[in-house]
Write a protein that holds these residues in place. Structure first.
Motif: not given
Length: 232
Positions: A9, A13, A17
């Motif tokens: 995860e 993420a 980004r």
């Protein structure tokens, strides 16, 4: 298993980004209409098929950028409002105005994505609504607070709103509780005037005309406050 999932995860993420950061730089060079998932993948050194695991389409990436942008504006507006005393309705309005302008000048391409020309072929989904109204909710609270405190004394220069506006005002009243129709009409004029001024400044309409844009903007915001009925 839990630790492994958390690591995945975290990587996801971070890559998300990075994708959105590169996409924002594309906005500056290619514009929203030229945004390309394949180009983003090339810049990241990622095979084009892999990026679709993060954003299935260009529109999904645009939506992510739009939501991020609205949230950034909303956060700036909320912070500016919170920094002023609740009873200082004029100070809160001016702080909100400057927060929107400051963010727009610092992020012109993201602002253009939110408030500029629509992107051909793109239809914003309902997912954007919550982020989009964050700043508007703050403005609604300022107007509602000022009206509830008896602080609004608008100049008698406007004709009554047309009867058809009553239905529109009822919808707007969801974010301006107990505010009468005539105040809501003025509030809409003032709110749209804020963005109209910023658009003119940001998109070059004031070039070689307004030589001190910061001072002119502040004067405009104060005039709009008086039109709404806020005290000087």
């Amino acid at each position: 298993m839990s630790s492994s999932r958390t690591a995945r995860e975290r990587v996801r993420a971070e890559l998300t980004r990075e994708i959105t950061d590169i996409a924002r730089s594309q906005l500056a060079t290619e514009g929203a209409g030229g945004l390309s998932l394949r180009a983003v993948a090339r810049e990241m050194g990622m095979v084009s098929s892999a990026i679709y695991r993060y954003f299935p389409s260009r529109d999904d990436l645009l939506t992510a950028l739009i939501v991020d942008g609205y949230n950034a504006v909303g956060e700036a507006v909320e912070s500016a409002d919170a920094a002023r005393p609740r009873e200082d309705h004029t100070g809160r309005w001016l702080a909100v105005c400057h927060a929107v302008r400051d963010w727009a000048l610092a992020h012109p391409h993201e602002y253009a994505l939110l408030y500029g020309s629509p992107v051909p072929g793109y239809q914003a989904p309902a997912d954007t609504i919550v982020a989009a109204i964050r700043g508007t909710l703050v403005y609604g609270r300022i107007v509602s607070d000022a009206h509830g405190a008896g602080s609004l004394t608008p100049p008698d220069i406007c004709p009554p709103a047309p009867p058809a506006f009553a239905e529109d005002a009822a919808r707007v009243r969801e974010i301006m509780p107990e505010v009468p129709d005539d105040v809501i009409a003025r509030a809409l004029i003032v709110w749209t005037g804020l963005f109209g001024w910023i658009n003119f400044e940001l998109f070059g309409q004031f070039k070689n005309t307004i030589l001190d844009p910061a001072a002119a903007f502040d004067h405009s915001a104060r005039c709009q406050a008086r039109f709404l009925g806020l005290p000087a």
